[in-house]
Each structure stands twice: as C-alpha cells, then as structure tokens.
Design a protein around this motif. Structure first.
Motif, PDB file in Angstrom:
ATOM      1  N   GLU A  49       0.855  -1.179   0.000  1.00 45.50           N
ATOM      2  CA  GLU A  49       0.000   0.000   0.000  1.00 45.50           C
ATOM      3  C   GLU A  49       0.897   1.236   0.000  1.00 45.50           C
ATOM      4  OE1 GLU A  49      -4.118  -1.284   2.011  1.00 45.50           O
ATOM      5  OE2 GLU A  49      -2.519  -0.871   3.447  1.00 45.50           O
ATOM      6  N   TYR A  81      -3.054   6.087  -1.400  1.00 42.00           N
ATOM      7  CA  TYR A  81      -3.143   6.012  -2.848  1.00 42.00           C
ATOM      8  C   TYR A  81      -3.970   4.803  -3.270  1.00 42.00           C
ATOM      9  CZ  TYR A  81      -1.838   5.473  -7.714  1.00 42.00           C
ATOM     10  OH  TYR A  81      -1.872   5.323  -9.074  1.00 42.00           O
ATOM     11  N   TYR A  82      -4.910   5.060  -4.161  1.00 33.16           N
ATOM     12  CA  TYR A  82      -5.725   3.996  -4.750  1.00 33.16           C
ATOM     13  C   TYR A  82      -5.550   4.026  -6.263  1.00 33.16           C
ATOM     14  CZ  TYR A  82      -8.180   3.625  -0.302  1.00 33.16           C
ATOM     15  OH  TYR A  82      -8.490   3.441   1.016  1.00 33.16           O
ATOM     16  N   TYR A  83      -5.072   2.924  -6.809  1.00 28.98           N
ATOM     17  CA  TYR A  83      -4.920   2.834  -8.251  1.00 28.98           C
ATOM     18  C   TYR A  83      -6.271   2.543  -8.874  1.00 28.98           C
ATOM     19  CZ  TYR A  83      -3.588   1.238 -12.838  1.00 28.98           C
ATOM     20  OH  TYR A  83      -3.486   1.092 -14.197  1.00 28.98           O
ATOM     21  N   PRO A  84      -6.680   3.152  -9.917  1.00 28.29           N
ATOM     22  CA  PRO A  84      -6.071   4.219 -10.708  1.00 28.29           C
ATOM     23  C   PRO A  84      -6.610   5.598 -10.343  1.00 28.29           C
ATOM     24  CG  PRO A  84      -7.866   3.316 -11.980  1.00 28.29           C
ATOM     25  CD  PRO A  84      -7.841   2.583 -10.640  1.00 28.29           C
ATOM     26  N   HIS A  85      -7.292   5.721  -9.240  1.00 26.00           N
ATOM     27  CA  HIS A  85      -8.034   6.948  -8.930  1.00 26.00           C
ATOM     28  C   HIS A  85      -7.217   8.059  -8.288  1.00 26.00           C
ATOM     29  CE1 HIS A  85     -11.531   4.752 -10.136  1.00 26.00           C
ATOM     30  NE2 HIS A  85     -11.249   3.799  -9.257  1.00 26.00           N
TER      31      HIS A  85
END
Length: 123
Positions: A49, A81-85
């Motif tokens: 993460e 961080y959250y992929y792709p947002h």
C-alpha cells in the motif's frame, strides 16, 4: 487525514529555502505545482500500500518558479493512494500508526527547520 496545529501553516518562506528544507527531509517537489501552488510529497510504502504525506502551499508574493517567490504553507495532509483513482484524504481512511507517527516526526522537523531559518532571514 489533516495534521492540525503543526504551526507550519503560520509560515511564509522563500520557495528555494522551503524546497531545500523539504528535500533534506526526504520530500519531493511534486509535479502538481503551477505558478501559484506548490506541493511537497513524502511517499510511504507498506505492505503493498502507498501513502503520501503532503505539504502544500501557495504563492503570496511572486511565483513558485521565481527565486523570489514566497510561499504560505497550508495544513499538511496524509492520504492513501488507490490505483487508478489517486490519493484519498477522507476522514474514513485508516492509516497505520507507524506512518502517522513518522509523519508527525517529519512535520515537527520541518517546522523546526523553517522556524530556525525564519529567525535569521528577513522576508
């Protein structure tokens, strides 16, 4: 997550001095700057993460790219961080205690360095 009462938001500092202090602490001048705003990020990676401690500011005199630009700091943020947002800073986020503690330590060091420099430099 907001880090209130760090005293960072009470400082105005030359952009070059600010960048030097932040880079010495491991922050990166993020690509999200423009003529009026600047962002310094410290990246944490833990168990696949990613988290970012973000210190932002805006130009109160001059421009960010100018050696004479003066930056007013804002309340620091911690986000996940959250992929792709992208990065989320919401109050509903849960952050590992070790990352929160390290963030507080980094912010304290930044404030100490900025306060020290501010005493000797007339803006």
């Amino acid at each position: 997550m907001k880090f209130e009462n760090t005293n960072l938001e009470n400082h105005v500092l030359n952009v070059n001095l600010l960048t030097e202090i932040m880079e010495e602490l491991g922050f990166v001048l993020a690509g999200q700057w423009d003529y009026e705003r600047v962002t310094y990020d410290y990246k944490f990676e833990q168990r696949n993460e990613i988290y970012y401690l973000r210190v932002q500011g805006f130009a109160v005199e001059g421009h960010v790219e100018s050696s004479k630009g003066k930056i007013q700091l804002l309340t620091p943020l911690l986000g996940k961080y959250y992929y792709p947002h992208g990065v989320e800073y919401g109050e509903g986020e849960n952050f590992p205690e070790s990352i929160v503690d390290k963030s507080k330590e980094l912010l304290k060091k930044a404030e100490e360095q900025i306060s020290l420099v501010s005493k000797f430099i007339i803006l």
